[in-house]
Design a protein around this motif. Structure first.
Motif, PDB file in Angstrom:
ATOM      1  N   PHE A 129      39.350  31.157  29.870  1.00 45.22           N
ATOM      2  CA  PHE A 129      38.051  30.611  30.271  1.00 45.22           C
ATOM      3  C   PHE A 129      37.044  31.747  30.435  1.00 45.22           C
ATOM      4  O   PHE A 129      35.939  31.713  29.876  1.00 45.22           O
ATOM      5  CB  PHE A 129      38.172  29.815  31.576  1.00 45.22           C
ATOM      6  N   HIS A 130      37.410  32.770  31.198  1.00 50.19           N
ATOM      7  CA  HIS A 130      36.473  33.860  31.458  1.00 50.19           C
ATOM      8  C   HIS A 130      36.200  34.696  30.214  1.00 50.19           C
ATOM      9  O   HIS A 130      35.061  35.134  30.000  1.00 50.19           O
ATOM     10  CB  HIS A 130      36.957  34.716  32.634  1.00 50.19           C
ATOM     11  N   ILE A 131      37.195  34.905  29.371  1.00 48.35           N
ATOM     12  CA  ILE A 131      36.971  35.596  28.101  1.00 48.35           C
ATOM     13  C   ILE A 131      35.991  34.779  27.244  1.00 48.35           C
ATOM     14  O   ILE A 131      35.058  35.327  26.652  1.00 48.35           O
ATOM     15  CB  ILE A 131      38.305  35.812  27.342  1.00 48.35           C
ATOM     16  N   SER A 132      36.201  33.465  27.192  1.00 51.77           N
ATOM     17  CA  SER A 132      35.327  32.599  26.395  1.00 51.77           C
ATOM     18  C   SER A 132      33.898  32.585  26.939  1.00 51.77           C
ATOM     19  O   SER A 132      32.931  32.592  26.165  1.00 51.77           O
ATOM     20  CB  SER A 132      35.876  31.172  26.365  1.00 51.77           C
ATOM     21  N   MET A 133      33.748  32.547  28.250  1.00 50.48           N
ATOM     22  CA  MET A 133      32.409  32.548  28.846  1.00 50.48           C
ATOM     23  C   MET A 133      31.711  33.879  28.592  1.00 50.48           C
ATOM     24  O   MET A 133      30.503  33.917  28.333  1.00 50.48           O
ATOM     25  CB  MET A 133      32.473  32.264  30.345  1.00 50.48           C
ATOM     26  N   ALA A 134      32.446  34.985  28.643  1.00 46.05           N
ATOM     27  CA  ALA A 134      31.855  36.291  28.331  1.00 46.05           C
ATOM     28  C   ALA A 134      31.394  36.303  26.870  1.00 46.05           C
ATOM     29  O   ALA A 134      30.266  36.714  26.570  1.00 46.05           O
ATOM     30  CB  ALA A 134      32.862  37.409  28.588  1.00 46.05           C
ATOM     31  N   TYR A 135      32.260  35.854  25.986  1.00 48.86           N
ATOM     32  CA  TYR A 135      31.935  35.804  24.565  1.00 48.86           C
ATOM     33  C   TYR A 135      30.692  34.933  24.332  1.00 48.86           C
ATOM     34  O   TYR A 135      29.765  35.342  23.631  1.00 48.86           O
ATOM     35  CB  TYR A 135      33.136  35.242  23.800  1.00 48.86           C
ATOM     36  N   ALA A 136      30.661  33.746  24.940  1.00 49.02           N
ATOM     37  CA  ALA A 136      29.518  32.835  24.770  1.00 49.02           C
ATOM     38  C   ALA A 136      28.235  33.459  25.319  1.00 49.02           C
ATOM     39  O   ALA A 136      27.175  33.362  24.696  1.00 49.02           O
ATOM     40  CB  ALA A 136      29.806  31.495  25.449  1.00 49.02           C
ATOM     41  N   SER A 137      28.328  34.097  26.482  1.00 47.09           N
ATOM     42  CA  SER A 137      27.151  34.748  27.065  1.00 47.09           C
ATOM     43  C   SER A 137      26.629  35.845  26.155  1.00 47.09           C
ATOM     44  O   SER A 137      25.419  35.970  25.947  1.00 47.09           O
ATOM     45  CB  SER A 137      27.487  35.336  28.439  1.00 47.09           C
ATOM     46  N   LEU A 138      27.524  36.647  25.616  1.00 45.95           N
ATOM     47  CA  LEU A 138      27.121  37.730  24.719  1.00 45.95           C
ATOM     48  C   LEU A 138      26.489  37.179  23.443  1.00 45.95           C
ATOM     49  O   LEU A 138      25.471  37.671  22.965  1.00 45.95           O
ATOM     50  CB  LEU A 138      28.313  38.628  24.383  1.00 45.95           C
ATOM     51  N   LYS A 139      27.087  36.133  22.904  1.00 44.00           N
ATOM     52  CA  LYS A 139      26.578  35.540  21.664  1.00 44.00           C
ATOM     53  C   LYS A 139      25.207  34.902  21.881  1.00 44.00           C
ATOM     54  O   LYS A 139      24.276  35.145  21.107  1.00 44.00           O
ATOM     55  CB  LYS A 139      27.562  34.507  21.114  1.00 44.00           C
ATOM     56  N   VAL A 140      25.055  34.134  22.945  1.00 43.69           N
ATOM     57  CA  VAL A 140      23.783  33.474  23.231  1.00 43.69           C
ATOM     58  C   VAL A 140      22.682  34.495  23.530  1.00 43.69           C
ATOM     59  O   VAL A 140      21.517  34.266  23.217  1.00 43.69           O
ATOM     60  CB  VAL A 140      23.946  32.458  24.396  1.00 43.69           C
ATOM     61  N   SER A 141      23.065  35.641  24.089  1.00 46.13           N
ATOM     62  CA  SER A 141      22.070  36.674  24.393  1.00 46.13           C
ATOM     63  C   SER A 141      21.576  37.394  23.137  1.00 46.13           C
ATOM     64  O   SER A 141      20.652  38.182  23.204  1.00 46.13           O
ATOM     65  CB  SER A 141      22.635  37.688  25.374  1.00 46.13           C
ATOM     66  N   GLY A 142      22.231  37.139  22.004  1.00 38.67           N
ATOM     67  CA  GLY A 142      21.772  37.713  20.749  1.00 38.67           C
ATOM     68  C   GLY A 142      22.710  38.722  20.113  1.00 38.67           C
ATOM     69  O   GLY A 142      22.420  39.240  19.034  1.00 38.67           O
ATOM     70  N   LEU A 143      23.838  39.006  20.770  1.00 41.78           N
ATOM     71  CA  LEU A 143      24.799  39.915  20.159  1.00 41.78           C
ATOM     72  C   LEU A 143      25.428  39.213  18.956  1.00 41.78           C
ATOM     73  O   LEU A 143      25.812  38.047  19.040  1.00 41.78           O
ATOM     74  CB  LEU A 143      25.879  40.305  21.172  1.00 41.78           C
ATOM     75  N   SER A 144      25.528  39.894  17.851  1.00 42.78           N
ATOM     76  CA  SER A 144      26.059  39.303  16.631  1.00 42.78           C
ATOM     77  C   SER A 144      27.579  39.225  16.716  1.00 42.78           C
ATOM     78  O   SER A 144      28.279  40.220  16.533  1.00 42.78           O
ATOM     79  CB  SER A 144      25.639  40.143  15.418  1.00 42.78           C
ATOM     80  N   LEU A 145      28.072  38.046  17.027  1.00 43.49           N
ATOM     81  CA  LEU A 145      29.512  37.800  17.153  1.00 43.49           C
ATOM     82  C   LEU A 145      29.879  36.539  16.395  1.00 43.49           C
ATOM     83  O   LEU A 145      29.100  35.590  16.336  1.00 43.49           O
ATOM     84  CB  LEU A 145      29.917  37.600  18.620  1.00 43.49           C
ATOM     85  N   GLY A 146      31.078  36.518  15.868  1.00 42.95           N
ATOM     86  CA  GLY A 146      31.616  35.329  15.232  1.00 42.95           C
ATOM     87  C   GLY A 146      32.991  35.035  15.806  1.00 42.95           C
ATOM     88  O   GLY A 146      33.514  35.785  16.638  1.00 42.95           O
ATOM     89  N   LYS A 147      33.580  33.956  15.356  1.00 46.39           N
ATOM     90  CA  LYS A 147      34.901  33.559  15.854  1.00 46.39           C
ATOM     91  C   LYS A 147      35.950  34.629  15.568  1.00 46.39           C
ATOM     92  O   LYS A 147      36.863  34.850  16.365  1.00 46.39           O
ATOM     93  CB  LYS A 147      35.319  32.217  15.249  1.00 46.39           C
TER      94      LYS A 147
END
Length: 163
Positions: A129-147
């Motif tokens: 859960f916390h890994i996913s929320m960190a990933y989602a926060s980073l992605k929504v903030s504009g960091l270029s991340l994919g699955k």
């Protein structure tokens, strides 16, 4: 699952890689999905602490922390130290306490679980859960991340987008 160490190390290494490969990540680490949620850096540290809270209890060791701070360098150091410590715990220590009850604090609730429930219903899901929320926060903030950055299994061509 009898020993969650492999899962923890796998996903911690993915988070470490994301932080190491993105020099500009510091500004993104402060991003929250909503005003009432942790920022990305706190989700990362919380996930890291779940690995230690779980594995230290399973190995009948004192629960440690390697928390260093909220910036990229501190998080990378926290991840490296935690991963090294987890890797140093022999598997047989993690697998020896089969009949023990494991106590935790979940928010404001005190809970106690049998081993399998502790690992599979509490520790791993909360970690993810916390890994996913960190990933989602980073992605929504504009960091270029994919699955693929999350799991290192999926692969998509550059610029791919679901519409």
């Amino acid at each position: 699952m009898n020993n969650p160490k492999k899962v923890f190390l796998y996903y911690l290494s993915n988070v470490k890689r994301i932080l190491e490969e993105n020099d500009n990540v510091d500004s993104h680490l402060k991003h929250q999905l909503t005003d009432t949620m942790f920022p990305a850096h706190q989700h990362i540290s919380t996930a890291v602490s779940f690995t230690l809270r779980c594995c230290c209890q399973l190995a009948s060791r004192e629960i440690l922390t390697f928390y260093r701070g909220t910036d990229r360098a501190a998080l990378i150091d926290e991840l490296k130290s935690t991963m090294s410590y987890l890797d140093s715990i022999p598997d047989k220590e993690l697998e020896s306490q089969t009949s023990m009850q494991f106590g935790i604090t979940a928010g404001f609730a005190e809970r106690s679980f049998e081993r399998d429930t502790f690992i599979n219903i509490y520790a791993i899901p909360n970690f993810l859960f916390h890994i996913s929320m960190a990933y989602a926060s980073l992605k929504v903030s504009g960091l270029s991340l994919g699955k693929a950055d999350f799991d290192q299994i999926h692969q998509y061509p550059d610029g791919f987008c679901f519409e």
